[in-house]
Design an enzyme around this catalytic site. Structure first.
Site, PDB file in Angstrom:
ATOM      1  N   HIS A  41      16.642  54.934  80.601  1.00  7.90           N
ATOM      2  CA  HIS A  41      15.709  55.372  79.559  1.00  7.90           C
ATOM      3  C   HIS A  41      14.338  54.834  79.955  1.00  7.90           C
ATOM      4  CE1 HIS A  41      14.438  54.858  75.026  1.00  7.90           C
ATOM      5  NE2 HIS A  41      13.698  55.753  75.665  1.00  7.90           N
ATOM      6  N   HIS A  75      23.385  51.860  79.250  1.00  8.37           N
ATOM      7  CA  HIS A  75      22.013  52.321  79.015  1.00  8.37           C
ATOM      8  C   HIS A  75      21.037  51.279  79.556  1.00  8.37           C
ATOM      9  CE1 HIS A  75      19.126  54.651  76.495  1.00  8.37           C
ATOM     10  NE2 HIS A  75      18.584  53.479  76.170  1.00  8.37           N
ATOM     11  N   ASP A 109      19.394  56.335  69.703  1.00  9.25           N
ATOM     12  CA  ASP A 109      19.088  55.007  70.247  1.00  9.25           C
ATOM     13  C   ASP A 109      18.224  54.235  69.255  1.00  9.25           C
ATOM     14  OD1 ASP A 109      18.490  52.845  71.861  1.00  9.25           O
ATOM     15  OD2 ASP A 109      17.313  53.980  73.321  1.00  9.25           O
ATOM     16  N   GLY A 110      18.770  53.131  68.755  1.00  4.14           N
ATOM     17  CA  GLY A 110      18.021  52.265  67.849  1.00  4.14           C
ATOM     18  C   GLY A 110      18.741  52.073  66.532  1.00  4.14           C
ATOM     19  N   GLY A 111      19.194  50.850  66.300  1.00  2.00           N
ATOM     20  CA  GLY A 111      19.851  50.535  65.033  1.00  2.00           C
ATOM     21  C   GLY A 111      21.227  51.150  64.868  1.00  2.00           C
ATOM     22  N   GLY A 115      10.765  49.986  72.339  1.00  2.00           N
ATOM     23  CA  GLY A 115      10.112  48.744  72.761  1.00  2.00           C
ATOM     24  C   GLY A 115      10.946  47.496  72.557  1.00  2.00           C
ATOM     25  N   PHE A 116      11.732  47.481  71.511  1.00  2.00           N
ATOM     26  CA  PHE A 116      12.483  46.264  71.202  1.00  2.00           C
ATOM     27  C   PHE A 116      13.867  46.579  70.654  1.00  2.00           C
ATOM     28  CE2 PHE A 116       7.990  45.441  70.950  1.00  2.00           C
ATOM     29  CZ  PHE A 116       7.858  44.275  71.690  1.00  2.00           C
ATOM     30  N   GLY A 117      14.787  45.652  70.871  1.00  3.42           N
ATOM     31  CA  GLY A 117      16.122  45.778  70.318  1.00  3.42           C
ATOM     32  C   GLY A 117      16.158  45.227  68.901  1.00  3.42           C
ATOM     33  N   GLY A 141      22.628  48.380  71.364  1.00  2.00           N
ATOM     34  CA  GLY A 141      22.286  47.142  72.072  1.00  2.00           C
ATOM     35  C   GLY A 141      22.780  45.922  71.334  1.00  2.00           C
ATOM     36  N   SER A 142      22.047  45.546  70.290  1.00  2.00           N
ATOM     37  CA  SER A 142      22.367  44.287  69.606  1.00  2.00           C
ATOM     38  C   SER A 142      23.733  44.315  68.919  1.00  2.00           C
ATOM     39  CB  SER A 142      21.271  43.951  68.589  1.00  2.00           C
ATOM     40  OG  SER A 142      21.036  45.045  67.736  1.00  2.00           O
ATOM     41  N   MET A 148      10.859  54.122  79.438  1.00  2.00           N
ATOM     42  CA  MET A 148       9.761  53.976  78.479  1.00  2.00           C
ATOM     43  C   MET A 148       8.542  53.539  79.277  1.00  2.00           C
ATOM     44  SD  MET A 148      12.004  52.184  75.499  1.00  2.00           S
ATOM     45  CE  MET A 148      13.314  51.765  76.640  1.00  2.00           C
ATOM     46  N   MET A 155      10.914  49.403  80.680  1.00  2.00           N
ATOM     47  CA  MET A 155       9.652  49.350  79.911  1.00  2.00           C
ATOM     48  C   MET A 155       8.548  48.810  80.807  1.00  2.00           C
ATOM     49  SD  MET A 155      11.003  47.721  76.360  1.00  2.00           S
ATOM     50  CE  MET A 155      12.547  48.234  75.600  1.00  2.00           C
ATOM     51  N   ASP A 188      17.303  50.161  79.836  1.00  2.00           N
ATOM     52  CA  ASP A 188      15.987  50.340  79.221  1.00  2.00           C
ATOM     53  C   ASP A 188      14.894  49.841  80.146  1.00  2.00           C
ATOM     54  OD1 ASP A 188      16.301  51.477  76.513  1.00  2.00           O
ATOM     55  OD2 ASP A 188      17.646  49.763  76.256  1.00  2.00           O
ATOM     56  N   MET A 199      15.122  59.115  69.308  1.00  2.00           N
ATOM     57  CA  MET A 199      14.895  57.693  69.028  1.00  2.00           C
ATOM     58  C   MET A 199      14.985  57.451  67.526  1.00  2.00           C
ATOM     59  SD  MET A 199      14.544  56.083  71.849  1.00  2.00           S
ATOM     60  CE  MET A 199      14.213  54.482  71.091  1.00  2.00           C
ATOM     61  N   SER A 203      23.512  49.148  75.465  1.00  2.70           N
ATOM     62  CA  SER A 203      22.173  48.977  76.038  1.00  2.70           C
ATOM     63  C   SER A 203      21.997  47.535  76.493  1.00  2.70           C
ATOM     64  CB  SER A 203      21.111  49.309  74.992  1.00  2.70           C
ATOM     65  OG  SER A 203      19.876  48.732  75.370  1.00  2.70           O
TER      66      SER A 203
HETATM   67  C1  DX5 Z   1      14.623  50.232  72.245  1.00  5.30           C
HETATM   68  C2  DX5 Z   1      15.620  50.647  73.271  1.00  5.30           C
HETATM   69  C3  DX5 Z   1      17.039  50.559  72.872  1.00  5.30           C
HETATM   70  C4  DX5 Z   1      17.501  49.207  72.349  1.00  5.30           C
HETATM   71  C5  DX5 Z   1      18.296  49.497  71.114  1.00  5.30           C
HETATM   72  O1  DX5 Z   1      13.366  50.595  72.685  1.00  5.30           O
HETATM   73  O2  DX5 Z   1      15.371  51.973  73.701  1.00  5.30           O
HETATM   74  O3  DX5 Z   1      17.919  51.066  73.841  1.00  5.30           O
HETATM   75  O4  DX5 Z   1      18.272  48.451  73.225  1.00  5.30           O
HETATM   76  O5  DX5 Z   1      18.652  48.303  70.538  1.00  5.30           O
HETATM   77  P1  DX5 Z   1      19.483  48.178  69.207  1.00  5.30           P
HETATM   78  O6  DX5 Z   1      20.776  48.908  69.418  1.00  5.30           O
HETATM   79  O7  DX5 Z   1      19.641  46.711  69.036  1.00  5.30           O
HETATM   80  O8  DX5 Z   1      18.652  48.812  68.120  1.00  5.30           O
HETATM   81 ZN    ZN Z   2      16.871  52.908  75.028  1.00  6.85          ZN
END
Ligand code: DX5
Ligand code: ZN
Length: 225
Positions: free
Chosen positions: A75, A42, A181-183, A151-153, A203-204, A77, A46, A44, A146, A17
């Protein structure tokens, strides 16, 4: 690049991501993960309305399209996916995932996307019940579960939300992708793969590491555990 498609279900795909990448060097960032062997990326999107953050839109994606032959997994959002979907397809996305919480005409949108040569994904927030997508999921190419609030990584993985993957997999069977997606990182990957997820957004845990190839390999290895 009209041939770029969401890979057929049946393989595990790791999908970096861009949210945690260096937005000033997007093309280079994509080249790095491409070199590490991923097929998809991916994106994102927003709008500062559906989620309290703002990222990129069609103009940036259209420019990026010229620099990358990765499958663009978008994606959205955003509060009005029905309104904006066509502009994202024109910009070059190959899969477009929208949120069930805000889509006005899901069947209409899925048919439109397919007509435009774009696959369709539907997604649900951690607190949204799986029942809400039961009817529509079989029309889609992918369901995104999700595993954090969008909203945030770099947020913490939500184990209860991840369990919804089991139910989603029961509903869609083996031929539709189930994305999380997420964590997602090497620790959480075996959990979601065990539940039936095959498309792992991260992502991170990828762009937050200096060695992206090693980060991707670590997730790939964890998916085989
Ligand atoms: C959050 C995004 C994700 C985000 C995930 O709203 O939809 O795609 O990049 O980030 P990580 O992998 O760091 O949780
Ligand atoms: Zn995403």
């Amino acid at each position: 690049m009209g041939e770029l498609r969401l890979p057929k279900a049946g393989t595990i795909e790791i999908v970096p991501s861009i949210l945690s990448s260096d937005f000033a060097r997007l093309a280079d960032e994509l080249a790095q993960v491409k070199a590490a062997g991923v097929k998809m990326v991916h994106l994102d999107v927003m709008d500062g309305h559906f989620v309290p953050n703002i990222t990129i839109g069609p103009p940036v994606i259209a420019k990026l399209r010229k620099h990358s032959d990765l499958v663009f997994d978008s994606h959205l959002m955003i509060s009005e996916p029905d309104e904006y979907a066509e502009r994202f397809v024109e910009a070059g996305v190959n899969n477009l995932t929208f949120h069930i919480e805000v889509v006005k005409r899901p069947e209409w949108l899925i048919e439109k996307l397919h007509g435009w040569g774009c696959t369709a994904g539907i997604t649900l927030n951690p607190e949204t019940p799986v029942e809400l997508i039961k009817e529509i999921a079989p029309m889609c190419d992918m369901v995104l579960v999700m595993t954090v609030e969008p909203g945030f990584g770099a947020q913490e993985f939500m184990p209860e939300a991840a369990k919804k993957v089991i139910k989603v997999r029961e509903i869609v069977g083996p031929d539709i992708r189930v994305e999380v997606d997420g964590g997602i990182n090497p620790e959480t990957t075996p959990i979601v793969v065990g539940y039936g997820a095959d498309t792992l957004v991260s992502g991170s845990a990828i762009f937050g590491q200096s060695d992206r190839a090693a980060a991707i390999e670590a997730i790939r290895k964890a998916a085989r555990r």
